[in-house]
Design a protein around this motif. Structure first.
Motif, PDB file in Angstrom:
ATOM      1  N   THR A 153      -4.471-106.391  11.223  1.00 53.49           N
ATOM      2  CA  THR A 153      -5.334-106.438  10.041  1.00 53.49           C
ATOM      3  C   THR A 153      -5.946-105.094   9.673  1.00 53.49           C
ATOM      4  O   THR A 153      -6.105-104.796   8.486  1.00 53.49           O
ATOM      5  CB  THR A 153      -6.472-107.457  10.233  1.00 53.49           C
ATOM      6  OG1 THR A 153      -7.236-107.115  11.394  1.00 53.49           O
ATOM      7  CG2 THR A 153      -5.916-108.863  10.378  1.00 53.49           C
ATOM      8  N   ARG A 154      -6.323-104.285  10.661  1.00 52.38           N
ATOM      9  CA  ARG A 154      -6.896-102.968  10.396  1.00 52.38           C
ATOM     10  C   ARG A 154      -6.342-101.969  11.397  1.00 52.38           C
ATOM     11  O   ARG A 154      -6.134-102.300  12.565  1.00 52.38           O
ATOM     12  CB  ARG A 154      -8.424-102.979  10.491  1.00 52.38           C
ATOM     13  CG  ARG A 154      -9.110-103.690   9.354  1.00 52.38           C
ATOM     14  CD  ARG A 154     -10.607-103.380   9.352  1.00 52.38           C
ATOM     15  NE  ARG A 154     -11.271-104.030   8.236  1.00 52.38           N
ATOM     16  CZ  ARG A 154     -12.508-103.762   7.857  1.00 52.38           C
ATOM     17  NH1 ARG A 154     -13.220-102.850   8.500  1.00 52.38           N
ATOM     18  NH2 ARG A 154     -13.047-104.391   6.832  1.00 52.38           N
ATOM     19  N   THR A 176      -5.139-104.869   5.976  1.00 54.05           N
ATOM     20  CA  THR A 176      -6.010-104.690   4.810  1.00 54.05           C
ATOM     21  C   THR A 176      -6.505-103.260   4.640  1.00 54.05           C
ATOM     22  O   THR A 176      -6.799-102.833   3.523  1.00 54.05           O
ATOM     23  CB  THR A 176      -7.235-105.622   4.882  1.00 54.05           C
ATOM     24  OG1 THR A 176      -8.001-105.316   6.058  1.00 54.05           O
ATOM     25  CG2 THR A 176      -6.800-107.079   4.913  1.00 54.05           C
ATOM     26  N   ARG A 177      -6.615-102.524   5.741  1.00 56.37           N
ATOM     27  CA  ARG A 177      -7.185-101.178   5.647  1.00 56.37           C
ATOM     28  C   ARG A 177      -6.555-100.268   6.686  1.00 56.37           C
ATOM     29  O   ARG A 177      -6.342-100.668   7.826  1.00 56.37           O
ATOM     30  CB  ARG A 177      -8.696-101.230   5.838  1.00 56.37           C
ATOM     31  CG  ARG A 177      -9.392 -99.876   5.714  1.00 56.37           C
ATOM     32  CD  ARG A 177     -10.897 -99.996   5.828  1.00 56.37           C
ATOM     33  NE  ARG A 177     -11.466-100.757   4.725  1.00 56.37           N
ATOM     34  CZ  ARG A 177     -12.774-100.903   4.516  1.00 56.37           C
ATOM     35  NH1 ARG A 177     -13.638-100.354   5.348  1.00 56.37           N
ATOM     36  NH2 ARG A 177     -13.200-101.608   3.500  1.00 56.37           N
TER      37      ARG A 177
END
Length: 305
Positions: A153-154, A176-177
């Motif tokens: 996710t990150r 996401t990032r």
């Protein structure tokens, strides 16, 4: 041949010595052995465990490939080299620890290890580390390193990394990032392609080229800032970013600007650049453009073109 005891006079187990011994259940390796060579235990699909003695310094390519009953392996501190595809297809392997002395690991040593949850690297290892349980070289993120890691996710990439390989994070659909440090000078083609949940990406000033398809298909990305250091953007770099409404250029236009860089972005997509910056005629003939200026250190968007 259900069991083998290798005599203490042996110093090296030669290429393919026990290859495809599918009935092998036990092997005893003496402390005299310093190397396990190419494909030594490949295809020993019934082997439930193996003890590698502290005398071993190298594990050859594909040495334990397709040892599908092997649930764990302890790599001793003496090992400095692990060959390519060395544990490929060990479908029962759940975890691995890389000791601090390992300085070389070949390509894809744990490919197709379908139950492998995490790879751990001892903290004092100078060459390798792990990110979200995945192995990488401290200076280089290799091609395809995290491709298809759908639970990622990150990502914060360490400051020791200088380049990100081709397809490195492709198809990380939950990502996401991403934070990319200033140490990175090169981001390989397709590195973040189809990261469909990516909402934020920072391209550092150390990057001079944005390769083809790098961020293509990042359909949740709303904006991107191109630092003044960038002198070339290759074809399709940000294509099919359907939520991308603006690209902010902080310096002059890149001298090389490929075809379809922003193809199929949002309907209201706009290129913004600072007043006085040069070379935007070609880009502005392809995409809507507007000016931005800086007030109190903050870039302000001015819809003047």
């Amino acid at each position: 041949m259900p069991s083998v005891t290798i005599p203490g006079s042996v110093t090296s187990i030669g290429d393919q010595a026990f290859k495809d011994c599918s009935s092998l259940l036990s092997v005893t390796i003496p402390d005299s052995v310093t190397s396990i060579e190419y494909r030594v235990f490949m295809g020993c699909s019934s082997l439930p465990s193996v003890t590698i003695p502290d005398s071993v310094t190298s594990i050859g390519g594909q040495a334990f490939r397709d040892c599908s009953s092997l649930p764990s392996v302890t790599i001793p501190d003496s090992v400095t080299s692990i060959g390519h595809l060395s544990f490929m297809g060990c479908s029962s392997l759940t975890s691995v620890t890389i000791p601090e002395g390992v300085m070389f690991i070949g390509e894809n040593p744990f490919a197709s290890c379908s139950t492998l949850v995490a790879i751990n690297v001892e903290a004092d290892n100078a060459a390798f580390s792990t990110l979200s349980g995945v192995l990488f070289n401290k200076a280089h993120i290799k091609n395809h390193a995290f491709r298809g890691c759908s639970s990622l996710t990150r990502v914060t990439i360490p400051g020791s990394v200088t380049d990100i390989g081709q397809h490195a994070f492709q198809d990380c659909i939950s990502l996401t990032r991403v934070t990319i440090p200033g140490s990175v000078t090169d981001i390989g083609r397709c590195a973040f392609e189809y990261c469909s949940s990516l909402t934020r990406i920072t391209i550092p000033d150390s990057v001079t080229s944005i390769h083809d398809w790098v961020f293509a298909g990042c359909s949740s990305l709303p904006s991107v800032t191109i630092p003044g250091s960038v002198t070339s953007i290759a074809q399709y770099a940000f294509s099919y970013c359907s939520s991308l409404t603006r690209a902010l250029f902080l310096g002059d236009a890149p001298g090389e600007f490929g075809s379809h860089v922003f193809r199929s972005c949002a309907d209201n997509f706009t290129v913004f650049h600072r007043p006085g910056k040069m070379g935007f005629e070609t880009i502005c003939s392809m995409y809507p453009c507007a000016l931005m200026t800086t007030q109190a250190g903050i870039d302000m968007l001015l819809l003047t073109e």
